[in-house]
Write a protein that holds these residues in place. Structure first.
Motif, PDB file in Angstrom:
ATOM      1  N   VAL A  28       0.877  -1.210  -0.164  1.00 35.64           N
ATOM      2  CA  VAL A  28       0.075   0.011  -0.043  1.00 35.64           C
ATOM      3  C   VAL A  28       1.028   1.302  -0.078  1.00 35.64           C
ATOM      4  CG1 VAL A  28      -0.074   0.350   2.608  1.00 35.64           C
ATOM      5  CG2 VAL A  28      -2.133   1.060   1.083  1.00 35.64           C
ATOM      6  N   GLN A  29       0.372   2.167  -0.681  1.00 30.57           N
ATOM      7  CA  GLN A  29       1.238   3.672  -0.465  1.00 30.57           C
ATOM      8  C   GLN A  29       1.088   4.227   0.947  1.00 30.57           C
ATOM      9  OE1 GLN A  29      -0.250   5.546  -4.087  1.00 30.57           O
ATOM     10  NE2 GLN A  29       1.890   6.098  -4.574  1.00 30.57           N
ATOM     11  N   VAL A  30       2.138   4.478   1.616  1.00 27.56           N
ATOM     12  CA  VAL A  30       2.031   5.206   2.987  1.00 27.56           C
ATOM     13  C   VAL A  30       1.921   6.535   2.659  1.00 27.56           C
ATOM     14  CG1 VAL A  30       3.511   5.220   4.964  1.00 27.56           C
ATOM     15  CG2 VAL A  30       3.845   3.317   3.358  1.00 27.56           C
ATOM     16  N   ILE A  31       0.516   6.975   3.225  1.00 29.07           N
ATOM     17  CA  ILE A  31       0.107   8.332   3.193  1.00 29.07           C
ATOM     18  C   ILE A  31       0.357   8.960   4.574  1.00 29.07           C
ATOM     19  CG2 ILE A  31      -1.596   9.887   2.496  1.00 29.07           C
ATOM     20  CD1 ILE A  31      -2.570   7.705   0.563  1.00 29.07           C
ATOM     21  N   GLY A  32       0.112   8.202   5.496  1.00 25.74           N
ATOM     22  CA  GLY A  32       0.180   8.551   7.002  1.00 25.74           C
ATOM     23  C   GLY A  32       1.577   8.455   7.302  1.00 25.74           C
ATOM     24  N   GLN A  33       1.906   8.539   8.646  1.00 19.69           N
ATOM     25  CA  GLN A  33       3.227   8.463   9.361  1.00 19.69           C
ATOM     26  C   GLN A  33       4.129   7.202   8.881  1.00 19.69           C
ATOM     27  OE1 GLN A  33       2.208   8.530  13.476  1.00 19.69           O
ATOM     28  NE2 GLN A  33       2.143  10.696  13.265  1.00 19.69           N
TER      29      GLN A  33
END
Length: 77
Positions: A45-50
């Motif tokens: 998954v693309q890491v959008i959060g921390q």
């Protein structure tokens, strides 16, 4: 106007992101995320959060890091 480096849209409200000595131009946040966000090395998954970075490897959270054998990683809630 500036052209988005992801979709090619020439948009009057485009914006620049300055990171690691490079300048990137985007027309929306989704294009910026597509180009700039790291990808979890376990679930992809693309890491959008921390997210978590361990020895140069990116994971979306502690669960995925531990699943890849990384020790001592704790999710902060």
């Amino acid at each position: 106007m500036a052209r988005c480096e992801v979709c090619g849209n020439d948009y009057g409200m485009s914006f620049e992101v300055h990171a690691q000595g490079a300048v990137h131009v985007f027309d929306c946040f989704s294009c910026a995320i597509h180009r700039m966000a790291p990808i979890c090395e376990h679930c992809r998954v693309q890491v959008i959060g921390q997210g978590v970075e361990v020895e140069g490897h990116w994971y979306c959270g502690g669960h995925c890091a531990r699943a890849e054998g990384r020790a001592g990683i704790v999710d902060k809630v």
